[in-house]
Design an enzyme around this catalytic site. Structure first.
Site, short mmCIF file in Angstrom:
data_model
loop_
_atom_site.label_atom_id
_atom_site.label_comp_id
_atom_site.label_asym_id
_atom_site.label_seq_id
_atom_site.Cartn_x
_atom_site.Cartn_y
_atom_site.Cartn_z
N ARG A 25 0.83 -1.22 0.00
CA ARG A 25 0.00 0.00 0.00
C ARG A 25 0.85 1.26 0.00
NH1 ARG A 25 -5.50 -0.57 1.87
NH2 ARG A 25 -6.17 -2.56 1.03
N ARG A 29 -3.29 6.72 1.04
CA ARG A 29 -3.80 7.95 1.66
C ARG A 29 -2.84 8.65 2.60
NH1 ARG A 29 -9.06 4.99 3.50
NH2 ARG A 29 -7.44 3.41 3.51
N ARG A 38 -6.75 11.46 -5.76
CA ARG A 38 -7.96 10.73 -5.33
C ARG A 38 -9.19 11.64 -5.39
NH1 ARG A 38 -11.77 7.85 -4.44
NH2 ARG A 38 -12.13 6.45 -2.67
N ASP A 75 -6.75 -3.02 -7.40
CA ASP A 75 -7.32 -3.61 -6.18
C ASP A 75 -7.67 -5.07 -6.42
OD1 ASP A 75 -8.24 -2.46 -3.40
OD2 ASP A 75 -9.67 -4.01 -3.97
N TYR A 150 -14.82 -11.93 0.28
CA TYR A 150 -15.54 -10.68 0.00
C TYR A 150 -16.82 -10.94 -0.80
CZ TYR A 150 -11.72 -7.78 1.74
OH TYR A 150 -10.80 -7.18 2.55
O1 CP3 Z 1 0.19 0.56 -3.21
C1 CP3 Z 1 -0.27 -0.59 -3.32
O2 CP3 Z 1 -0.07 -1.49 -2.48
C2 CP3 Z 1 -1.01 -0.96 -4.58
C3 CP3 Z 1 -2.42 -0.93 -4.57
C4 CP3 Z 1 -3.27 -1.82 -3.71
C5 CP3 Z 1 -4.50 -1.36 -3.20
N1 CP3 Z 1 -5.17 -2.43 -2.66
C6 CP3 Z 1 -4.99 0.02 -3.29
C7 CP3 Z 1 -6.05 0.47 -2.37
C8 CP3 Z 1 -3.17 -3.18 -3.39
C9 CP3 Z 1 -2.01 -4.14 -3.62
C10 CP3 Z 1 -4.38 -3.55 -2.74
C11 CP3 Z 1 -4.68 -4.92 -2.30
C12 CP3 Z 1 -5.87 -5.17 -1.50
N2 CP3 Z 1 -7.10 -4.60 -1.59
C13 CP3 Z 1 -5.94 -6.16 -0.50
C14 CP3 Z 1 -4.82 -7.12 -0.12
C15 CP3 Z 1 -3.83 -6.51 0.78
C16 CP3 Z 1 -4.32 -6.28 2.17
O3 CP3 Z 1 -4.37 -5.09 2.57
O4 CP3 Z 1 -4.63 -7.26 2.86
C17 CP3 Z 1 -7.23 -6.12 0.05
C18 CP3 Z 1 -7.76 -6.99 1.17
C19 CP3 Z 1 -7.97 -5.13 -0.67
C20 CP3 Z 1 -9.40 -4.78 -0.50
C21 CP3 Z 1 -9.55 -3.38 -0.11
N3 CP3 Z 1 -9.32 -2.30 -0.94
C22 CP3 Z 1 -9.96 -2.88 1.14
C23 CP3 Z 1 -10.28 -3.73 2.35
C24 CP3 Z 1 -9.98 -1.49 1.04
C25 CP3 Z 1 -10.48 -0.51 2.05
C26 CP3 Z 1 -9.60 -0.42 3.22
C27 CP3 Z 1 -8.99 0.93 3.26
O5 CP3 Z 1 -7.78 1.00 3.50
O6 CP3 Z 1 -9.76 1.89 3.04
C28 CP3 Z 1 -9.52 -1.14 -0.25
C29 CP3 Z 1 -9.36 0.22 -0.78
C30 CP3 Z 1 -7.99 0.58 -1.26
N4 CP3 Z 1 -7.20 -0.19 -2.07
C31 CP3 Z 1 -7.31 1.81 -1.01
C32 CP3 Z 1 -6.10 1.74 -1.71
C33 CP3 Z 1 -5.05 2.81 -1.80
C34 CP3 Z 1 -7.87 2.99 -0.21
C35 CP3 Z 1 -8.98 3.59 -0.97
C36 CP3 Z 1 -9.02 5.09 -0.97
O7 CP3 Z 1 -8.10 5.77 -1.45
O8 CP3 Z 1 -10.06 5.62 -0.52
#
Ligand code: CP3
Length: 344
Positions: A25, A29, A38, A75, A150
Site C-alpha cells: 500500500r 492515503r 484521489r 485492487d 468478500y
Molecule cells: O500501493 C499498493 O499497495 C497498490 C495498490 C493496492 C490497493 N489495494 C490500493 C487500495 C493493493 C495491492 C491492494 C490490495 C488489497 N485490496 C488487499 C490485499 C492486501 C491487504 O491489505 O490485505 C485487500 C484486502 C484489498 C481490498 C480493499 N481495498 C480494502 C479492504 C480497502 C479498504 C480499506 C482501506 O484501507 O480503506 C480497499 C481500498 C484501497 N485499495 C485503497 C487503496 C489505496 C484505499 C482507498 C481510498 O483511497 O479511498
C-alpha cells in the site's frame, strides 16, 4: 529485463545487503499527493481503471522515496467486478459487494472479464516506460479464498462466518466458485506479465484461522492451480505468495504451491520462521505497521532486529501488512535511511 535489479536477485535466491525495500500500500492515503489525485476521481473502481491516474499514483512513492519495487495501483476486488459482481467502496467503511450465494453463480462469468481488466494492462505498460531502471514492477491479484470471502460476505468480515460455512457445507458448489476465480486470476496475472509486470504477487489476506483440511482445499490447492496455469502460459516471472496469518501453515504453503517467494506478516515469529522455512526460500516482510506509525528509536530497533535476523537469507524488506493512512510520510524517510544504511 534488467536481471541486476536487487529485488529480482533476491527472488533468484541471492542475499543482497542492504536488502531491497518496498511497502505494501505504498501508494495510498498517507501521501498528500495521493489524496490530491484521489479527490479528482469519481469513485475508487474507476480510479483503478484509469491508466493515467493509476500510473501517476503508482509513481508518486517511487519519486518520493526511491523504493526498489513499484506495485501497480489497482485492487484485489477488480476480479469479482470483472466476473459481473457489483462492487463499490463506501468512504470510511471499505468495500461492499452484492453478496453471492455459491450455489447460484449463473450470473458470473469469465466471458469478457479480461476486457474489463484491460486498463490495468495499460497502466503497467505506462509504468514500464516511466519507472527508473533499478525499480522492479510488480503486478498482483487477490487469491481465490480471500476474494471469495468478500464475494460471499458482501464485504470485509472479521470472522468469515458465512464463507466458512459455505466452504464446509457444499464443497462441490464452493469449488465451482473457486474454479471460476482460479481461471480469472490466472488469466489476469498472465495479462499483467505480458503487459510488463516483472514479478507477480498473490494476496491471500484472509488465510488466517483455517483448519488444515480447509487450508489445503481453499488456499494451497487454488494457489497451486493458478501458478500451474501461469507457468503453462510460458510466464517465468517470480511469484510472491502472501497467505496472511497462515502461522505454521506458511511451511506447507511454501513447499506445495510453487511460489517463488513468501511474504510473512508481523504476527509470525521470526525465530520460528527462520528455523521452519527452507534456507534458500526468498522471504519478504515482517515489520509491524504500528512500528512505522510510532517511528523513532523503536523503528530503528525493529529494522535492526529484522535485518540481523534475515541477513544470511534472501530477504526483501517490507511491512507485515499495508501501510496505514495515519503514518507521517517522514517516518518512511526514516525507514528508508535505516534500511539503506550499510551493514552493522
Ligand atoms: O500501493 C499498493 O499497495 C497498490 C495498490 C493496492 C490497493 N489495494 C490500493 C487500495 C493493493 C495491492 C491492494 C490490495 C488489497 N485490496 C488487499 C490485499 C492486501 C491487504 O491489505 O490485505 C485487500 C484486502 C484489498 C481490498 C480493499 N481495498 C480494502 C479492504 C480497502 C479498504 C480499506 C482501506 O484501507 O480503506 C480497499 C481500498 C484501497 N485499495 C485503497 C487503496 C489505496 C484505499 C482507498 C481510498 O483511497 O479511498
Amino acid at each position: 529485463m534488467n536481471q541486476d535489479k536487487a529485488l529480482l536477485k533476491v527472488l533468484r535466491g541471492e542475499c543482497v545487503s542492504p536488502p531491497p525495500i518496498w511497502l505494501m500500500r505504498q501508494a495510498g492515503r498517507y501521501l498528500p499527493e495521493y489524496r490530491k489525485v484521489r479527490a479528482t476521481q469519481p469513485d475508487f473502481i474507476s480510479f483503478c481503471l484509469n491508466p493515467e491516474a493509476a500510473s501517476e499514483v503508482t509513481l508518486q512513492p517511487i519519486r518520493r522515496y526511491g523504493f526498489d519495487a513499484s506495485i501497480v495501483f489497482a485492487d484485489i476486488l477488480l476480479t469479482p467486478m470483472a466476473l459481473g459482481q457489483k462492487v463499490w467502496f463506501v468512504k470510511g467503511e471499505g468495500p461492499k459487494l452484492e453478496a453471492v450465494d455459491p450455489t447460484r453463480l449463473n450470473h458470473l462469468s469469465t466471458t469478457g472479464a479480461m476486457d474489463h481488466l484491460a486498463p490495468v494492462g495499460e497502466t503497467l505498460s505506462i509504468l514500464r516506460r516511466e519507472l527508473p531502471s533499478s525499480c522492479t514492477l510488480i503486478g498482483f491479484a487477490g487469491s481465490p479464498w480471500t476474494v471469495a470471502t468478500y464475494m460471499v460476505e458482501g464485504g470485509g468480515s472479521k470472522d468469515k462466518w458465512a464463507v466458512r460455512q459455505a466452504a464446509w457445507k457444499d464443497p462441490a458448489r464452493f469449488d465451482d466458485l473457486l474454479s471460476l476465480l482460479i481461471e480469472v486470476t490466472a488469466d489476469y496475472l498472465i495479462m499483467q506479465a505480458n503487459a510488463g509486470a516483472e514479478v507477480l504477487k498473490l494476496f491471500d489476506s484472509w488465510a488466517e484461522g483455517l483448519p488444515d483440511p480447509l487450508f489445503d482445499r481453499v488456499i494451497i490447492g487454488p494457489t497451486r492451480a493458478i501458478i500451474e496455469k501461469v507457468r503453462a502460459a510460458g510466464i517465468e516471472a517470480p511469484i510472491i505468495g502472501f497467505p496472511r496469518g497462515a502461522g505454521p501453515n506458511y511451511v506447507a504453503y511454501a513447499k506445495e504451491t510453487g511460489i517463488t517467494g513468501l511474504a510473512l506478516d508481523h504476527g509470525v515469529s521470526t525465530r520460528w520462521a527462520i528455523e521452519a522455512l527452507p534456507r534458500d526460500l526468498p522471504v519478504q516482510g515482517q515489520l509491524d505497521p504500528a512500528v512505522l506509525k510510532v517511528g523513532g528509536a523503536i523503528l530503528a530497533d525493529e529494522v535492526q532486529r529484522l535485518r540481523a535476523a534475515w541477513k544470511d537469507r534472501p530477504y526483501i524488506f517490507n511491512l507485515g501488512h499495508g501501510i496505514t493512512p495515519d503514518v507521517p510520510p517522514e517516518h518512511v524517510d526514516q525507514l528508508m535511511a535505516l534500511v539503506r544504511a550499510s551493514d552493522h
